[in-house]
Design a protein around this motif. Structure first.
Motif, PDB file in Angstrom:
ATOM      1  N   SER A  32       0.859  -1.101   0.056  1.00  0.00           N
ATOM      2  CA  SER A  32       0.114   0.100  -0.158  1.00  0.00           C
ATOM      3  C   SER A  32       0.837   1.312   0.042  1.00  0.00           C
ATOM      4  N   ASP A  33       0.180   2.205  -0.148  1.00  0.00           N
ATOM      5  CA  ASP A  33       1.126   3.592   0.009  1.00  0.00           C
ATOM      6  C   ASP A  33       1.286   3.906   1.370  1.00  0.00           C
ATOM      7  N   LEU A  34       1.922   4.949   1.518  1.00  0.00           N
ATOM      8  CA  LEU A  34       2.489   5.372   2.762  1.00  0.00           C
ATOM      9  C   LEU A  34       1.077   5.912   3.576  1.00  0.00           C
ATOM     10  N   ASP A  35       0.024   6.266   3.112  1.00  0.00           N
ATOM     11  CA  ASP A  35      -0.967   6.739   3.523  1.00  0.00           C
ATOM     12  C   ASP A  35      -2.271   5.600   3.676  1.00  0.00           C
ATOM     13  N   ALA A  36      -1.568   4.410   3.475  1.00  0.00           N
ATOM     14  CA  ALA A  36      -2.491   3.288   3.585  1.00  0.00           C
ATOM     15  C   ALA A  36      -3.436   2.791   2.337  1.00  0.00           C
ATOM     16  N   ARG A  37      -3.154   3.820   1.402  1.00  0.00           N
ATOM     17  CA  ARG A  37      -4.401   3.699  -0.019  1.00  0.00           C
ATOM     18  C   ARG A  37      -3.811   2.141  -0.487  1.00  0.00           C
ATOM     19  N   PRO A  38      -4.878   1.258  -1.021  1.00  0.00           N
ATOM     20  CA  PRO A  38      -4.407   0.162  -1.088  1.00  0.00           C
ATOM     21  C   PRO A  38      -3.948  -0.056  -2.535  1.00  0.00           C
ATOM     22  N   PRO A  39      -3.111  -1.230  -2.651  1.00  0.00           N
ATOM     23  CA  PRO A  39      -2.675  -1.474  -4.168  1.00  0.00           C
ATOM     24  C   PRO A  39      -4.107  -2.062  -4.997  1.00  0.00           C
ATOM     25  N   GLU A  40      -3.644  -2.253  -6.397  1.00  0.00           N
ATOM     26  CA  GLU A  40      -4.364  -2.675  -7.364  1.00  0.00           C
ATOM     27  C   GLU A  40      -4.755  -4.082  -6.945  1.00  0.00           C
ATOM     28  N   PRO A  41      -6.026  -4.764  -7.415  1.00  0.00           N
ATOM     29  CA  PRO A  41      -7.167  -4.053  -8.005  1.00  0.00           C
ATOM     30  C   PRO A  41      -8.093  -3.171  -7.231  1.00  0.00           C
ATOM     31  N   GLU A  42      -7.920  -3.303  -5.680  1.00  0.00           N
ATOM     32  CA  GLU A  42      -8.683  -2.577  -4.772  1.00  0.00           C
ATOM     33  C   GLU A  42      -8.765  -1.270  -5.168  1.00  0.00           C
ATOM     34  N   ARG A  43      -7.497  -0.629  -5.396  1.00  0.00           N
ATOM     35  CA  ARG A  43      -7.160   0.843  -5.620  1.00  0.00           C
ATOM     36  C   ARG A  43      -8.315   1.262  -6.544  1.00  0.00           C
ATOM     37  N   SER A  44      -8.495   0.591  -7.658  1.00  0.00           N
ATOM     38  CA  SER A  44      -9.187   1.234  -8.736  1.00  0.00           C
ATOM     39  C   SER A  44     -10.780   1.017  -8.444  1.00  0.00           C
ATOM     40  N   THR A  45     -11.148   0.468  -7.354  1.00  0.00           N
ATOM     41  CA  THR A  45     -12.658   0.242  -7.013  1.00  0.00           C
ATOM     42  C   THR A  45     -13.201   1.598  -6.227  1.00  0.00           C
ATOM     43  N   ILE A  46     -12.406   2.719  -6.195  1.00  0.00           N
ATOM     44  CA  ILE A  46     -12.761   3.884  -5.263  1.00  0.00           C
ATOM     45  C   ILE A  46     -13.906   4.246  -5.643  1.00  0.00           C
ATOM     46  N   GLN A  47     -14.335   4.291  -6.850  1.00  0.00           N
ATOM     47  CA  GLN A  47     -15.734   5.175  -7.007  1.00  0.00           C
ATOM     48  C   GLN A  47     -16.937   4.456  -6.801  1.00  0.00           C
ATOM     49  N   ASN A  48     -16.599   3.130  -6.250  1.00  0.00           N
ATOM     50  CA  ASN A  48     -17.571   2.194  -5.495  1.00  0.00           C
ATOM     51  C   ASN A  48     -17.688   2.079  -4.086  1.00  0.00           C
ATOM     52  N   TRP A  49     -16.860   2.901  -3.625  1.00  0.00           N
ATOM     53  CA  TRP A  49     -16.894   3.207  -2.186  1.00  0.00           C
ATOM     54  C   TRP A  49     -17.755   4.072  -1.621  1.00  0.00           C
TER      55      TRP A  49
END
Ligand SMILES: [Zn+2]
Length: 221
Positions: A32-49
């Protein structure tokens, strides 16, 4: 890898029905990123959060949950302004509306993390100025969470590592460096120490970009 499904949702506030895409399953592969943003493929599901009721404007992770009393917040001028704020991408506006609701309900942990997600939505859309505003907002909310005893990460070291990243990415280098030094003086565990030392390198370079925990090798000083 990611399974999505369209669902008809009945808005918990106004009762109208609308169709939304829900995440049935997804995975985070890698670091994940340093701010805990998850990697792909979960990362790209953000519009469904986050969902938005097209009738009343209620924004929530699941608009079928909530109560009619939320109408008071949704009709407030702050909420209406945020819902259609042209300075932000729509997705960030939806997250920030949920932030307003959670802040009103004194759920500062959720409000703070949702402001972080709004920053990610701004990053993706290239709205870098307001992404910094979202991070500054997140810092204030997460500090409120801490004051209210609402833990927002696994332990104090992880919480401060997140705050350091939010400070760095919003250009508040002096505060970020100070927090790194303060936490390092408390002898955190190895992983947090490595993260904070890496943050110090980034801060010295004036780097405000997104970085992954996979970049941390050895014990950078
Ligand atoms: Zn509604």
């Amino acid at each position: 890898m990611t399974t999505l499904r369209e669902e008809t949702k009945e808005c918990a506030v106004c009762g109208n029905k609308s169709i939304h895409v829900e995440i049935i399953s997804t995975k985070a592969l890698g670091a994940s990123d340093l701010d805990a943003r998850p990697p792909e493929p979960e990362r790209s599901t953000i519009q469904n959060w986050i969902q938005r009721c097209p009738t009343c404007g209620y924004c929530a992770p699941d608009i079928a949950r909530g109560d009619k009393e939320m109408a008071n917040i949704i009709q407030s001028s702050d909420y209406r302004k945020q819902l259609r704020n042209p300075d932000y991408p729509d997705l960030a506006n939806s997250f920030l509306c949920w932030t307003l609701i959670q802040e009103e309900e004194t759920q500062y942990k959720i409000a703070g993390w949702t402001a972080v997600k709004a920053a990610w939505a701004c990053d993706d859309a290239g709205y870098l100025g307001v992404a910094q505003d979202c991070r500054k907002r997140a810092i204030l909310l997460l500090e409120m969470a801490r004051q209210k005893g609402q833990w927002f990460a696994d332990n104090a070291g992880t919480e401060e590592a997140l705050i350091v990243d939010l400070l760095r990415r919003s250009g508040q280098f002096e505060s970020a460096m100070q927090l790194c030094e303060d936490r390092l003086a408390m002898k955190p565990d190895t992983f947090i120490r490595k993260i904070l030392n890496y943050q110090k390198q980034l801060i010295r370079k004036g780097d405000i970009d997104s970085h992954s925990t996979s970049e941390i090798v050895g014990d950078a000083g």
